[in-house]
Scaffold this motif. Structure first.
Motif, PDB file in Angstrom:
ATOM      1  N   PRO A   1      56.228  84.362  -8.098  1.00 29.47           N
ATOM      2  CA  PRO A   1      55.093  85.145  -7.615  1.00 29.47           C
ATOM      3  C   PRO A   1      54.641  86.257  -8.543  1.00 29.47           C
ATOM      4  O   PRO A   1      53.532  86.755  -8.420  1.00 29.47           O
ATOM      5  N   ARG A   2      55.507  86.661  -9.508  1.00 29.48           N
ATOM      6  CA  ARG A   2      55.178  87.830 -10.332  1.00 29.48           C
ATOM      7  C   ARG A   2      54.986  87.456 -11.796  1.00 29.48           C
ATOM      8  O   ARG A   2      55.394  88.182 -12.693  1.00 29.48           O
ATOM      9  N   PHE A   3      54.366  86.330 -12.035  1.00 26.82           N
ATOM     10  CA  PHE A   3      53.973  85.919 -13.377  1.00 26.82           C
ATOM     11  C   PHE A   3      55.162  85.905 -14.333  1.00 26.82           C
ATOM     12  O   PHE A   3      55.033  86.219 -15.519  1.00 26.82           O
TER      13      PHE A   3
ATOM     14  N   LEU B   1      49.780  78.818 -18.582  1.00 27.36           N
ATOM     15  CA  LEU B   1      51.160  78.527 -18.194  1.00 27.36           C
ATOM     16  C   LEU B   1      51.770  79.687 -17.407  1.00 27.36           C
ATOM     17  O   LEU B   1      52.613  79.481 -16.528  1.00 27.36           O
ATOM     18  N   ALA B   2      51.334  80.908 -17.717  1.00 23.21           N
ATOM     19  CA  ALA B   2      51.881  82.096 -17.063  1.00 23.21           C
ATOM     20  C   ALA B   2      51.180  82.432 -15.752  1.00 23.21           C
ATOM     21  O   ALA B   2      51.520  83.421 -15.100  1.00 23.21           O
ATOM     22  N   GLY B   3      50.184  81.638 -15.342  1.00 23.10           N
ATOM     23  CA  GLY B   3      49.491  81.903 -14.081  1.00 23.10           C
ATOM     24  C   GLY B   3      48.224  82.717 -14.229  1.00 23.10           C
ATOM     25  O   GLY B   3      47.745  83.303 -13.268  1.00 23.10           O
TER      26      GLY B   3
ATOM     27  N   VAL C   1      44.769  78.673  -8.286  1.00 24.24           N
ATOM     28  CA  VAL C   1      44.860  77.242  -7.988  1.00 24.24           C
ATOM     29  C   VAL C   1      44.449  76.506  -9.262  1.00 24.24           C
ATOM     30  O   VAL C   1      43.287  76.525  -9.669  1.00 24.24           O
ATOM     31  N   ASN C   2      45.436  75.906  -9.900  1.00 25.36           N
ATOM     32  CA  ASN C   2      45.230  75.265 -11.194  1.00 25.36           C
ATOM     33  C   ASN C   2      44.833  73.803 -11.016  1.00 25.36           C
ATOM     34  O   ASN C   2      45.372  73.110 -10.151  1.00 25.36           O
ATOM     35  N   PHE C   3      43.915  73.340 -11.847  1.00 25.61           N
ATOM     36  CA  PHE C   3      43.534  71.939 -11.796  1.00 25.61           C
ATOM     37  C   PHE C   3      42.978  71.505 -13.142  1.00 25.61           C
ATOM     38  O   PHE C   3      42.539  72.333 -13.950  1.00 25.61           O
TER      39      PHE C   3
ATOM     40  N   GLN D   1      52.572  78.236 -13.927  1.00 27.24           N
ATOM     41  CA  GLN D   1      52.654  79.130 -12.775  1.00 27.24           C
ATOM     42  C   GLN D   1      51.343  79.040 -11.996  1.00 27.24           C
ATOM     43  O   GLN D   1      50.278  78.822 -12.561  1.00 27.24           O
ATOM     44  N   GLY D   2      51.414  79.246 -10.690  1.00 26.90           N
ATOM     45  CA  GLY D   2      50.250  79.063  -9.842  1.00 26.90           C
ATOM     46  C   GLY D   2      50.466  77.890  -8.907  1.00 26.90           C
ATOM     47  O   GLY D   2      51.592  77.423  -8.700  1.00 26.90           O
ATOM     48  N   VAL D   3      49.377  77.392  -8.343  1.00 28.74           N
ATOM     49  CA  VAL D   3      49.418  76.292  -7.381  1.00 28.74           C
ATOM     50  C   VAL D   3      48.708  75.083  -7.982  1.00 28.74           C
ATOM     51  O   VAL D   3      47.520  75.157  -8.270  1.00 28.74           O
ATOM     52  N   PRO D   4      49.398  73.965  -8.192  1.00 30.40           N
ATOM     53  CA  PRO D   4      48.738  72.794  -8.788  1.00 30.40           C
ATOM     54  C   PRO D   4      47.896  72.039  -7.769  1.00 30.40           C
ATOM     55  O   PRO D   4      48.284  71.880  -6.610  1.00 30.40           O
TER      56      PRO D   4
END
Length: 685
Positions: free
Chosen positions: A583-585, A433-435, A451-453, A522-525
């Motif tokens: 951008p910073r978690f 969740l925090a990236g 890049v989360n998936f 956090q991140g890019v889904p």
């Protein structure tokens, strides 16, 4: 090109080695090919059918290993190939064989199909690979085509969506539209279908910003698959790094791809290509001679100390040698071509650890990365690494340099395990969740490095994760021995599809909760095409060879509740331009203070004992968002529960147990959490 306009000789005054490939300038075409060890390079032209040779002559000039010649009157549509003359010395790495017609590695278009025949091999099949085969391979080879570079892009340009606002939709060009009822039948499975109104409308409605296409570079259908009645569907078997796969062009012309990209850009949707610069379709030393091997095997490929053999860090038999400056140039020329001439917005690099391999293993300062980072064109587009290969030390999640982003398989696996109900997953969930700061919070890298998936092309679909305990890969013809073994799936008691309405409802609820977790992290889904409506591959978790309705998207089986849920979740993430991504978690930009607070169902901050409670399956995350105020996210992988809310009134905006998932109610005190659900609340205090 008809026989009355055949060239007679090369115009050496206009010949150039500045650009490699076949470049048409309006009056003629300059042909240039790199081969450092060749003795001469023969250019061969064919008629429009590609079957009859019309011209043959040696390229007259060479400098720096680049052979070149200019032919007046030769223009777009001309079919051609090369025969490269040089030593046949496999023990030294040289496999020149002028009996083999070779594709131009820099060809912009390719015409015709590869017809498998033993004549395609440089050596005599049935003997060892040291005996040269003298049969002509031209009748069985596709042909390179001189391409027309003109296209009216009008005002089109790269979109450059910020990573914080990016939502990736991974799709197979052919499978996306083959069964789409609103795509014209003739356009299905092609770039025309990708750029159709129906596809664009769906992507826009969903909230997708970026389409990531599985390989569209020209690739080869594997001989062993064709013999089994199967086909290479995914396309990770590249034959040309500049030409689109001919079967994806209804018109046969590259302008069709340009038109599709232009239409997607007009709708605000970026296009990323999944690219395979780690190996080619020629395989190891026992593979066919189609292009690179016959042009200069010792330059293009990584070879073992015993030069007869290929080095194989990819599991596919061979690896491109990016340590060679001209091979590096070819790859960079290819990337720049797709950006500058084709207006592509970025790339996902297959088995990207191979691109960073040096004499001592993976090196994040490898020449490829360093060159890309300083390139004024490539450093500005989206760059995504698949951060592993099968070689020693190949798993490199978190090890790539900025501005590369990386596929995060730890996110994939941990989200699956949490929602399956595995013990002790709350600490792992908090990381995702925090990236994934353990992997990415270093070297000035942002949280959008991840890049989360949940699912991608390689593995179960989202719906099959909830429908099968084990893969069903018999259709692949490998006795079910292929595909991932560690899937972390859960059939919920019944394998496969079911008529049980309650079980289907439970699967749907978990699917919505999993998608919500992905979107809120956090991140890019990244969402796999079809997962938004419950697509199944009948339990096949390795459908690389299934170019049929196992892999194609069945739009008529759409689960509309799931589509609507993802649409609402993505709309909430976007938040009228105020994305949840940080951008910073989650840290304060100025003072580094925590902006993420982890909560126990008691409503208190998580204690060390709470983090060690393996029976805990519920976690709260309070995020202090600079524009939206306090955002409370509750993730409940267990049964019905209650959560003590922090002080104040809370606006309830997301409930994945409901249909629709968007809601609007005010709560204070305690909130009832339905089983297997995600809840989101807002407070301005």
């Amino acid at each position: 090109m008809d026989g009355t306009h055949l060239p007679r000789s090369f115009d050496r005054a206009r010949s150039s080695n500045h650009t490699i490939g076949a470049e048409y300038d309006g009056e003629g075409t300059n042909f240039a090919l790199f081969s450092d060890h060749a003795e001469r390079v023969e250019l061969v032209l064919f008629d429009d059918s590609g079957t009859h040779q019309t011209f043959s002559a040696d390229l007259p000039d060479m400098a720096g290993g680049i052979w070149h010649g200019y032919l007046r009157g030769v223009g777009p549509g001309t079919r051609y190939g090369y025969r490269v003359h040089g030593p046949w010395a496999p023990e030294e790495g040289h496999r020149f064989n002028p009996a083999k017609l070779l594709l131009d590695p820099n060809a912009r278009e390719i015409s015709g199909d590869l017809i498998w025949d033993d004549a395609l091999f440089g050596y005599v099949i049935g003997q060892d690979d040291l005996t040269r085969d003298a049969r002509d391979s031209a009748p069985f080879m596709p042909k390179s085509v001189v391409s027309d570079p003109t296209f009216d892009w009008e005002a089109d340009r790269a979109l450059c969506h910020p990573w914080e606002q990016t939502v990736i939709y991974e799709a197979h060009l052919r499978g996306l539209t083959m069964l789409h009822p609103d795509v014209p039948e003739a356009a299905r499975g092609t770039f025309s279908g990708l750029g159709s109104d129906a596809v664009i409308a769906h992507l826009k409605d969903l909230g997708v910003t970026t389409v990531e296409l599985l390989p569209v570079h020209a690739f080869v259908q594997d001989r062993h698959l064709l013999q089994k009645g199967l086909r290479n569907y995914w396309g990770y078997n590249t034959l040309s790094f500049f030409a689109p796969h001919a079967a994806y062009l209804r018109t046969g012309q590259v302008r069709e791809m340009k038109a599709a990209i232009k239409r997607l850009h007009a709708a605000g949707i970026e296009v990323i290509l999944d690219v395979v610069y780690n190996h080619t379709a020629e395989g190891n030393e026992q593979g066919p001679t189609l292009s690179f091997r016959g042009i200069d095997n010792a330059s293009y490929y990584m070879l073992m100390p015993e030069r007869r053999y290929c080095y194989d860090p990819t599991g596919t038999g061979n690896g491109l040698d990016l340590a060679h400056p001209m091979v590096m140039r070819m790859v960079l020329d290819s990337l720049r071509y797709w950006v500058q001439a084709m207006h592509v917005d970025g790339f996902r690099f297959d088995l990207a650890s191979t691109l960073g391999r040096g004499p001592t293993g993976f090196d994040q300062r490898a020449a490829f990365f360093a060159t890309v980072l300083q390139d004024p064109v490539l450093s500005r587009v989206k760059l995504i690494a698949e951060p592993w290969d099968i070689g020693t030390g190949g798993y490199q999640l978190g090890g790539f340099p900025w501005p590369f982003r990386e596929w995060n398989d730890k996110c994939r696996d941990d989200l699956r395990k949490f929602w399956r109900g595995d013990q002790g997953m709350v600490p792992r969930l908090s990381q995702r969740l925090a990236g994934s700061p353990v992997q990415f919070d270093h070297s000035h890298r942002p949280a959008t490095s991840s890049v989360n998936f949940i699912a991608a092309h390689d593995g179960f679909t989202l719906w099959d994760l909830l429908s099968y305990d084990a893969p069903r890969n018999a259709a692949n013809g490998e006795d079910g021995a292929d595909g991932h073994g560690a899937n972390y799936s859960d059939s919920m008691g019944v394998e496969g599809e079911t008529d049980d309405a309650d079980l289907t409802a439970r699967r749907l609820r978990r699917a919505k909760a999993m998608l919500a977790t992905l979107v809120l992290s956090q991140g890019v889904p990244m969402v796999q095409a079809g997962d938004e409506f419950g697509r199944s591959q009948d339990g096949n978790n390795n459908a690389y060879c299934q170019d049929n309705d196992i892999s194609w998207l069945h739009w008529d089986r759409m689960r509309h509740e799931l589509v609507a849920a993802l649409r609402d979740l993505l709309a909430f993430r976007a938040g009228a331009g105020e994305s949840l991504a940080h951008p910073r978690f989650g840290r304060d930009d100025d003072e580094g203070r925590p902006k993420l607070r982890w909560l126990h169902p008691r409503g208190e901050g998580m204690s060390e004992a709470d983090w060690q409670d393996e029976a805990l399956h519920l976690l709260g995350l309070e995020l202090d968002h600079p524009q939206r105020g306090r955002i409370l996210m509750l993730f409940n992988a267990a049964g019905d529960a209650e959560f003590a809310l922090p002080a104040g009134d809370w606006q309830h905006v997301i409930d994945t147990a409901a249909d629709p998932v968007s809601c609007d109610a005010t709560f204070a005190g305690t909130l009832f959490l339905p089983r297997q659900s995600v809840q989101v609340l807002l407070s301005r205090l």
